[in-house]
Design a protein around this motif. Structure first.
Motif, PDB file in Angstrom:
ATOM      1  N   UNK A 130      -3.882  -2.272  -3.140  1.00 42.00           N
ATOM      2  CA  UNK A 130      -3.095  -1.022  -2.336  1.00 42.00           C
ATOM      3  C   UNK A 130      -1.784  -0.688  -3.694  1.00 42.00           C
ATOM      4  N   UNK A 131      -2.253   0.502  -4.071  1.00 46.62           N
ATOM      5  CA  UNK A 131      -1.093   0.991  -4.977  1.00 46.62           C
ATOM      6  C   UNK A 131      -0.325   2.282  -4.391  1.00 46.62           C
ATOM      7  N   UNK A 132       0.895   1.718  -4.246  1.00 45.56           N
ATOM      8  CA  UNK A 132       2.220   2.400  -3.625  1.00 45.56           C
ATOM      9  C   UNK A 132       2.717   3.131  -5.148  1.00 45.56           C
ATOM     10  N   UNK A 133       2.303   4.328  -5.376  1.00 47.83           N
ATOM     11  CA  UNK A 133       2.567   5.016  -6.569  1.00 47.83           C
ATOM     12  C   UNK A 133       2.009   4.082  -7.346  1.00 47.83           C
ATOM     13  N   UNK A 134       2.533   3.471  -8.606  1.00 43.94           N
ATOM     14  CA  UNK A 134       1.770   2.463  -9.377  1.00 43.94           C
ATOM     15  C   UNK A 134       1.769   0.912  -9.120  1.00 43.94           C
ATOM     16  N   UNK A 135       2.467   0.802  -8.011  1.00 41.30           N
ATOM     17  CA  UNK A 135       2.859  -0.571  -7.975  1.00 41.30           C
ATOM     18  C   UNK A 135       2.022  -1.467  -7.100  1.00 41.30           C
ATOM     19  N   UNK A 136       1.203  -2.083  -7.047  1.00 41.00           N
ATOM     20  CA  UNK A 136       0.322  -2.908  -6.315  1.00 41.00           C
ATOM     21  C   UNK A 136       0.835  -3.931  -5.324  1.00 41.00           C
ATOM     22  N   UNK A 137       0.857  -3.182  -3.887  1.00 37.22           N
ATOM     23  CA  UNK A 137       1.522  -4.021  -2.949  1.00 37.22           C
ATOM     24  C   UNK A 137       0.600  -4.959  -2.140  1.00 37.22           C
ATOM     25  N   UNK A 138      -0.552  -5.240  -2.662  1.00 39.79           N
ATOM     26  CA  UNK A 138      -1.709  -5.791  -1.649  1.00 39.79           C
ATOM     27  C   UNK A 138      -1.178  -7.283  -1.571  1.00 39.79           C
ATOM     28  N   UNK A 139      -0.731  -7.770  -2.600  1.00 42.32           N
ATOM     29  CA  UNK A 139      -0.579  -9.433  -2.407  1.00 42.32           C
ATOM     30  C   UNK A 139       1.112  -9.562  -2.538  1.00 42.32           C
ATOM     31  N   UNK A 140       1.762  -8.621  -2.584  1.00 42.42           N
ATOM     32  CA  UNK A 140       3.409  -8.786  -2.636  1.00 42.42           C
ATOM     33  C   UNK A 140       3.834  -9.800  -1.695  1.00 42.42           C
ATOM     34  N   UNK A 141       4.837 -10.772  -1.799  1.00 41.26           N
ATOM     35  CA  UNK A 141       5.149 -11.484  -0.851  1.00 41.26           C
ATOM     36  C   UNK A 141       6.161 -10.601   0.252  1.00 41.26           C
ATOM     37  N   UNK A 142       6.122 -11.497   1.260  1.00 39.74           N
ATOM     38  CA  UNK A 142       6.965 -10.581   2.578  1.00 39.74           C
ATOM     39  C   UNK A 142       8.532 -10.291   1.764  1.00 39.74           C
ATOM     40  N   UNK A 143       8.902 -11.150   1.363  1.00 43.66           N
ATOM     41  CA  UNK A 143      10.472 -10.854   0.667  1.00 43.66           C
ATOM     42  C   UNK A 143      10.459  -9.733  -0.211  1.00 43.66           C
ATOM     43  N   UNK A 144       9.675  -9.442  -1.168  1.00 46.00           N
ATOM     44  CA  UNK A 144       9.714  -8.402  -2.005  1.00 46.00           C
ATOM     45  C   UNK A 144       9.264  -7.350  -1.463  1.00 46.00           C
ATOM     46  N   UNK A 145       8.434  -7.295  -0.297  1.00 46.57           N
ATOM     47  CA  UNK A 145       7.906  -6.338   0.595  1.00 46.57           C
ATOM     48  C   UNK A 145       9.038  -5.442   1.304  1.00 46.57           C
TER      49      UNK A 145
END
Lengths: 547, 313
Positions: free
Chosen positions: A348-363
């Motif tokens: 899942x790219x939010x602009x160019x950043x893939x948020x699909x597997x990002x941890x809850x904290x960085x989310x």
């Protein structure tokens, strides 16, 4: 005289007035209502929420909440018997046998702890002296008439084991098992998918024809009216404002209110909009999958593919619609994108950043960039907080001072056309449409890049629906937002979407520009959806008032 | 379902382990010395030391714990310091009155609380509802020992309908057994009747607002059938939850009531054991109660799935 030549109506309501409790905003729930239903006729009672259409129906069944709503004058004649004067015992004899009712939400209207067969059987036990074998045979027979298959296993199922359409068929079977002369249907298809709705409407029409039942059909949807009604009664604020044969009312409504209701029904013509092809992509998904796995120590592991290989793109300033029926996976996709649930695989790219597997904290830092508007504005606002507090909560969580946040909320309110002075009121003091606009303001307060509207207008009346849709579109244009619009309603999607993705069983079966999908649907499922929409042959937008 | 039961039974093992550790450590942290109690007021320091050695209390706590756990593993809960008997034997002797008292209490509670709760809900906001709810506040507020003495005064001394105190085993006949148990059971029931009547009322009131209740009326059912066939079963899950908690809490009520009515049950036993710092007996009873609690919880969870077909394990 004309009176003698006229057939005796099954149900005749004359000058019925029902009072509201003393502290209400108006004195009467319904006032001086006079309507009738002839044998073998479907009368549609149409109106928005609060118009008194359900109160009328409940008065007939004697199901008005005690002490709160009381009929104060008028008569309700069911084949010559005044229902307002009969004894409680006689009323019970009539209910379920001579007159019966089906309700909006078959999931809640059926008892979850009894099998469907038992619930139908109960009607027979109450009203007849049939023995068990006869009753069982009758239950199976009526289920068969509902065009269900595998009858005895359906009879032995609990409501939660069946689909929405099956449940509503059970309700109808229960209502019709004793061949009543009058069937009251209170928004029976509102909670169903379009394709199911079409089947249920057809079923009601067929059964009504075969059993020669008189039907009082309550709806807010003129699409349904166009589909099913013989005659129409339009109600507004407790009064009948128009009645007549369906064809006439739909084509040449007398009152401006009826015309407004009819023309609020969105049609399929997709609005052509300036293309946003060169705008930057705000959000893209690549092979997004969500699989639910159910494990047990002694059970077989079960996998449910809620979303499979979904590829979507939303550009700044554009609206992508995901259309599908319940269980199609549209909400799963939306929730993955907002990371309310974790996707199983894909990007899942939010602009160019893939948020699909990002941890809850960085989310957390990203949360403010994607905001959601939920379906039911009655439940998505905390009833114990002022709407102002609800709007600024997110901002304060991200470190803004209360005062600053409040100022921003005040600046936002004109955008959603609500007076900033009312920020210190509570949600229950607003109407459904206002609440949904407050929810929009809450989402906008975070200055998101992407707004997800998850069935955001499905719980609203048609006229309010069109206002909120228009507002949402206006906001999108002014703030150049990207919008992900989830809906089950193709007509709503046609109004606001630039691109449309049609989902079916977890997969995107058709994806393209809205104009292309609506003018020339390729996939058979998309075509089936179009074919099922009620009143599809009717041009609601161009109705003129008769003079 | 079977897997669920097995899982839950396996899960009791760590629970019981934690309970044993806590009960063992806390008893030894608590003030008081069993040897001093046994030696009596006139015991000399020398005697106390001897008793300690005999009971193994002079060993390090970990060693004591180890010996005890190993004993339990072999089914030996140790010997009571005070009663000079095997703890298991002691408990077996005392368990009948307590089970009898708890069972009659439970039966009285359910037979009284659920009907009055249903009636209060059905007659919501009428004088019947108000009376029932007022009485339930009274039931909540009266401590068991006060109610116990009031009941003894009224029904045993003034009217002479029931015996004042004591217990007759079931072996001596059902009627004398029940006759003895009625006052103590009523004493404990009061608070549970109040609690369960309230929860029944609240739960039924909530269910009466559901759509399927309207459907039931639309079918032409009588109010009674609607209440009993449609409302009560759907309201049952919270009621059963509270009954489950009630059964677990009953152990507390049993202790006080057995003292008031002089019933030789587990409750009296634990009071005596605590006063005499009888470690093995206290430990065994606490373990028994916790195991009982775990089983009650399991039964409650299984009852859910009987009551509500949507709950499946």
């Amino acid at each position: 005289m004309t009176d003698e030549s006229k057939i005796q109506p099954i149900l005749e309501i004359k000058n019925l007035t029902v009072d509201l409790p003393n502290d209400s905003d108006r004195i009467h729930a319904i006032e001086e209502i006079s309507i009738y239903v002839d044998p073998c006729e479907i009368l549609c009672l149409v109106g928005e929420s609060g118009s008194g259409k359900s109160v009328t129906a409940f008065s007939v069944m004697g199901l008005l909440p005690k002490d709160q709503l009381t009929p104060s004058s008028g008569t309700i004649d069911l084949m010559g018997e005044n229902l307002l004067e009969v004894s409680a015992k006689r009323l019970r004899e009539l209910r379920g046998a001579r007159m019966s009712m089906i309700f909006q939400e078959p999931m809640t209207a059926l008892n979850p702890t009894m099998t469907c067969g038992d619930q139908i059987n109960e009607v027979l036990v109450t009203h007849t002296s049939m023995n068990y074998a006869m009753r069982r045979a009758k239950v199976i027979n009526i289920l068969g008439q509902m065009q269900l298959t595998d009858l005895s296993s359906i009879a032995d199922s609990y409501p939660h084991q069946l689909s929405g359409g099956q449940r509503q068929r059970i309700m109808i079977a229960m209502a019709l098992v004793l061949d009543p002369v009058l069937l009251i249907a209170d928004e029976p298809t509102t909670a169903l998918d379009v394709t199911t709705q079409e089947q249920i409407l057809r079923l009601i029409k067929e059964i009504q024809h075969n059993h020669e039942t008189a039907v009082l059909f309550i709806t807010h949807d003129f699409g349904v009216v166009a589909e099913i009604a013989d005659r129409v009664v339009v109600m507004q604020a407790g009064r009948v404002i128009e009645q007549g044969p369906a064809k006439l009312v739909l084509k040449q409504p007398n009152s401006p209110y009826t015309k407004m209701l009819i023309s609020s029904v969105p049609n399929f013509v997709s609005h052509c909009r300036p293309l946003t092809k060169n705008a930057p992509i705000v959000l893209a998904t690549k092979n997004l999958c969500k699989t639910y796995v159910r494990r047990g120590l002694f059970q077989k592991t079960r996998e449910i593919r809620a979303a499979h290989s979904v590829n979507l793109e939303i550009r700044r300033g554009a609206t992508l619609g995901i259309v599908g029926e319940s269980g199609s996976g549209k909400s799963t996709v939306a929730r993955c994108i907002a990371r309310l649930i974790d996707p199983t695989s894909g990007h899942i790219y939010l602009e160019s950043y893939d948020i699909a597997q990002v941890s809850q904290n960085s989310l957390r830092a990203l949360r403010s960039r994607v905001q959601i508007i939920f379906q039911d504005p009655y439940r998505s606002l905390n009833p114990r907080r002022t709407v102002g507090a609800s709007i600024i909560e997110g901002l304060v969580n991200y470190g803004m001072s209360k005062k600053e946040a409040y100022n921003r909320a005040c600046l936002l309110m004109p955008l959603v056309r609500i007076d900033p002075d009312v920020l210190n009121r509570f949600p229950h003091q607003f109407s459904g449409g206002q609440r949904q606009r407050i929810c929009i303001a809450r989402a906008l307060a975070m200055e998101p890049d992407l707004i997800i509207a998850d069935e955001a207008v499905s719980a609203l009346d048609v006229s309010v629906q069109s206002q909120v849709l228009e507002l949402l579109d206006d906001v999108r244009r002014r703030l150049n937002l990207a919008v992900l619009f989830i809906t089950h309603d193709l007509r709503v999607a046609a109004q606001v979407c630039d691109t449309v993705a049609v989902m079916h069983r977890g997969e995107v079966v058709e994806y393209g520009e809205a104009t292309r999908v609506f003018d020339n649907p390729q996939h058979e499922y998309t075509r089936a959806l179009f074919a099922a929409a009620p009143g599809r042959g009717f041009d609601f937008a161009n109705v003129s008032i008769s003079t | 379902m079977f897997g669920f039961v097995v899982n839950r039974l396996l899960a009791t093992i760590p629970v019981m382990m934690i309970v044993t550790i806590f009960v063992f450590l806390f008893l030894r942290l608590a003030p008081g010395d069993p040897a001093a109690v046994l030696a009596g007021d006139n015991g000399s320091p020398q005697q106390i030391i001897e008793i300690r050695e005999r009971l193994g209390l002079n060993q390090p706590v970990l060693v004591q714990f180890g010996t005890w756990i190993l004993g339990i593993a072999k089914g030996d809960f140790g010997k009571s310091y005070f009663f000079k008997k095997q703890v298991s034997e002691l408990i077996l002797l005392r368990v009948e009155p307590t089970i009898a008292l708890a069972t009659t209490t439970l039966i009285i509670t359910i037979l009284v609380a659920i009907p009055i709760g249903v009636i209060a809900a059905y007659k919501h906001d009428t004088w019947i509802d108000w009376i029932i709810m007022t009485l339930s506040v009274v039931g909540f507020s009266i401590p068991a020992f006060v109610l116990g003495y009031i009941l003894i005064y009224l029904f045993a001394i003034e009217i002479n309908l029931f015996p004042v105190q004591g217990y007759k085993p079931l072996a001596e006949g059902f009627w004398p057994f029940l006759h003895q148990l009625i006052l103590p059971s009523l004493t404990i029931s009061a608070i549970y009747i109040a609690l369960i009547a309230r929860i029944t009322r609240a739960s039924i009131l909530e269910v009466l607002g559901e759509d399927y209740i309207r459907t039931a009326y639309a079918k032409g059912l009588k109010p009674n059938s609607v209440l009993l066939k449609h409302a009560l079963r759907n309201a049952a899950v919270p009621i059963v939850t509270v009954i489950g908690i009630g059964i677990a809490l009953l152990t507390g009520g049993v202790i006080v009531t057995e003292s008031v009515y002089n019933i030789p049950g587990i409750g009296r036993l634990i009071v005596d054991a605590v006063l005499n710092r009888d470690y093995p007996t206290i430990q065994a009873i606490v373990i028994l109660f916790s195991f009982f609690y775990v089983i009650v919880n399991l039964l409650v969870d299984l009852t859910y799935s009987l009551l509500d077909p949507r709950i499946r394990y």
